[in-house]
Design a protein around this motif. Structure first.
Motif, PDB file in Angstrom:
ATOM      1  N   VAL A  85       0.840  -1.199   0.000  1.00  0.00           N
ATOM      2  CA  VAL A  85       0.000   0.000   0.000  1.00  0.00           C
ATOM      3  C   VAL A  85       0.876   1.251   0.000  1.00  0.00           C
ATOM      4  CG1 VAL A  85      -1.627   1.354   1.375  1.00  0.00           C
ATOM      5  CG2 VAL A  85      -2.037  -1.086   0.983  1.00  0.00           C
ATOM      6  N   GLN A  86       1.915   1.278   0.810  1.00  0.00           N
ATOM      7  CA  GLN A  86       2.828   2.431   0.814  1.00  0.00           C
ATOM      8  C   GLN A  86       3.471   2.616  -0.556  1.00  0.00           C
ATOM      9  OE1 GLN A  86       5.454   1.490   4.068  1.00  0.00           O
ATOM     10  NE2 GLN A  86       4.197   2.616   5.547  1.00  0.00           N
ATOM     11  N   TYR A  87       3.843   1.533  -1.181  1.00  0.00           N
ATOM     12  CA  TYR A  87       4.433   1.589  -2.522  1.00  0.00           C
ATOM     13  C   TYR A  87       3.425   2.177  -3.518  1.00  0.00           C
ATOM     14  CZ  TYR A  87       6.681   0.024  -6.821  1.00  0.00           C
ATOM     15  OH  TYR A  87       7.257  -0.012  -8.070  1.00  0.00           O
ATOM     16  N   GLN A  88       2.171   1.708  -3.460  1.00  0.00           N
ATOM     17  CA  GLN A  88       1.134   2.215  -4.359  1.00  0.00           C
ATOM     18  C   GLN A  88       0.831   3.690  -4.110  1.00  0.00           C
ATOM     19  OE1 GLN A  88      -0.254   0.918  -6.993  1.00  0.00           O
ATOM     20  NE2 GLN A  88       0.600  -1.122  -6.818  1.00  0.00           N
ATOM     21  N   GLN A  89       0.909   4.112  -2.855  1.00  0.00           N
ATOM     22  CA  GLN A  89       0.720   5.526  -2.545  1.00  0.00           C
ATOM     23  C   GLN A  89       1.783   6.361  -3.258  1.00  0.00           C
ATOM     24  OE1 GLN A  89       0.577   4.873   1.822  1.00  0.00           O
ATOM     25  NE2 GLN A  89      -1.050   6.407   1.782  1.00  0.00           N
ATOM     26  N   GLY A  90       3.000   5.874  -3.262  1.00  0.00           N
ATOM     27  CA  GLY A  90       4.087   6.571  -3.956  1.00  0.00           C
ATOM     28  C   GLY A  90       3.828   6.672  -5.448  1.00  0.00           C
ATOM     29  N   LEU A  91       3.298   5.602  -6.050  1.00  0.00           N
ATOM     30  CA  LEU A  91       2.964   5.648  -7.477  1.00  0.00           C
ATOM     31  C   LEU A  91       1.860   6.660  -7.746  1.00  0.00           C
ATOM     32  CD1 LEU A  91       2.967   1.917  -8.673  1.00  0.00           C
ATOM     33  CD2 LEU A  91       4.633   3.701  -9.198  1.00  0.00           C
ATOM     34  N   ALA A  92       0.866   6.703  -6.868  1.00  0.00           N
ATOM     35  CA  ALA A  92      -0.236   7.651  -7.041  1.00  0.00           C
ATOM     36  C   ALA A  92       0.280   9.089  -6.992  1.00  0.00           C
ATOM     37  CB  ALA A  92      -1.308   7.432  -5.982  1.00  0.00           C
ATOM     38  N   GLU A  93       1.256   9.343  -6.130  1.00  0.00           N
ATOM     39  CA  GLU A  93       1.853  10.678  -6.057  1.00  0.00           C
ATOM     40  C   GLU A  93       2.675  10.979  -7.303  1.00  0.00           C
ATOM     41  OE1 GLU A  93       4.033  10.789  -2.390  1.00  0.00           O
ATOM     42  OE2 GLU A  93       2.218  10.520  -1.189  1.00  0.00           O
ATOM     43  N   PHE A  94       3.287   9.943  -7.871  1.00  0.00           N
ATOM     44  CA  PHE A  94       4.102  10.104  -9.075  1.00  0.00           C
ATOM     45  C   PHE A  94       3.238  10.366 -10.307  1.00  0.00           C
ATOM     46  CE2 PHE A  94       6.718   8.397 -12.593  1.00  0.00           C
ATOM     47  CZ  PHE A  94       7.839   9.191 -12.424  1.00  0.00           C
ATOM     48  N   TYR A  95       2.016   9.838 -10.291  1.00  0.00           N
ATOM     49  CA  TYR A  95       1.089   9.999 -11.410  1.00  0.00           C
ATOM     50  C   TYR A  95      -0.135  10.822 -10.985  1.00  0.00           C
ATOM     51  CZ  TYR A  95       3.535   6.370 -14.054  1.00  0.00           C
ATOM     52  OH  TYR A  95       4.464   5.648 -14.745  1.00  0.00           O
ATOM     53  N   PRO A  96       0.063  12.087 -10.591  1.00  0.00           N
ATOM     54  CA  PRO A  96      -1.107  12.880 -10.185  1.00  0.00           C
ATOM     55  C   PRO A  96      -2.016  13.140 -11.388  1.00  0.00           C
ATOM     56  CG  PRO A  96       0.808  14.291 -10.397  1.00  0.00           C
ATOM     57  CD  PRO A  96       1.289  12.868 -10.592  1.00  0.00           C
ATOM     58  N   GLN A  97      -3.281  13.319 -11.109  1.00  0.00           N
ATOM     59  CA  GLN A  97      -4.276  13.608 -12.138  1.00  0.00           C
ATOM     60  C   GLN A  97      -4.480  12.449 -13.118  1.00  0.00           C
ATOM     61  OE1 GLN A  97      -5.819  16.629 -11.705  1.00  0.00           O
ATOM     62  NE2 GLN A  97      -4.453  16.764  -9.961  1.00  0.00           N
ATOM     63  N   ARG A  98      -4.052  11.264 -12.731  1.00  0.00           N
ATOM     64  CA  ARG A  98      -4.239  10.100 -13.598  1.00  0.00           C
ATOM     65  C   ARG A  98      -4.975   9.012 -12.840  1.00  0.00           C
ATOM     66  NH1 ARG A  98       1.826  10.089 -15.951  1.00  0.00           N
ATOM     67  NH2 ARG A  98       1.708  12.151 -16.847  1.00  0.00           N
ATOM     68  N   GLN A  99      -5.700   8.211 -13.593  1.00  0.00           N
ATOM     69  CA  GLN A  99      -6.414   7.084 -13.010  1.00  0.00           C
ATOM     70  C   GLN A  99      -5.890   5.804 -13.637  1.00  0.00           C
ATOM     71  OE1 GLN A  99     -10.587   7.885 -13.632  1.00  0.00           O
ATOM     72  NE2 GLN A  99     -10.699   8.917 -11.666  1.00  0.00           N
TER      73      GLN A  99
END
Length: 138
Positions: free
Chosen positions: A66-80
């Motif tokens: 989950v922490q890893y995925q949070q980092g990806l979400a921050e890396f890809y802002p405004q994307r789904q």
């Protein structure tokens, strides 16, 4: 139409019937990431799940994933993220190997943007739901 857009629009490869729990898992996975609902995301992984990223880095345990995925979400802002099942292979009555297409879409345009990949997931069925045992990802 670009090759990427054609690939995304192509129907999935014919395969054996896939349990509904697997399709639900992929939908829940995308929803949890896109809504940044990290508690829900953790519940989609076995507590001792293993993720191996593109660089071979091992991320062990649902909380670390989950922490890893949070980092990806921050890396890809405004994307789904969007997941599409490409194929599945039963390994046992309760274990499945899934080949999944993972697309990042620009939220407002719903067009592919960024890195697309085709990770593998090992999924365990638990009655009417499924959890990820292991996967590779970005």
């Amino acid at each position: 139409m670009s090759a990427l857009v054609q690939a995304v629009a192509a129907p999935p490869v014919a395969q054996n019937p896939v349990p509904d729990a697997i399709h639900q898992l992929l939908n829940q996975l995308a929803d949890a990431i896109n809504q940044q609902h990290w508690l829900s995301l953790a519940g989609l992984f076995e507590p001792d799940a293993l993720l191996v990223n593109l660089l071979g880095q091992r991320v062990a345990g649902d909380r670390a994933i989950v922490q890893y995925q949070q980092g990806l979400a921050e890396f890809y802002p405004q994307r789904q993220v969007h997941y599409r099942l490409l194929s599945s292979q039963p390994l046992s009555p309760v274990l499945y190997l899934l080949n999944v297409q993972q697309l990042w879409l620009r939220a407002e345009r719903k067009q592919p943007e960024g890195v697309s990949s085709c990770p593998l997931f090992v999924v365990r069925l638990h009655g009417d739901h499924a959890r990820i045992v292991g996967c590779n990802s970005l």
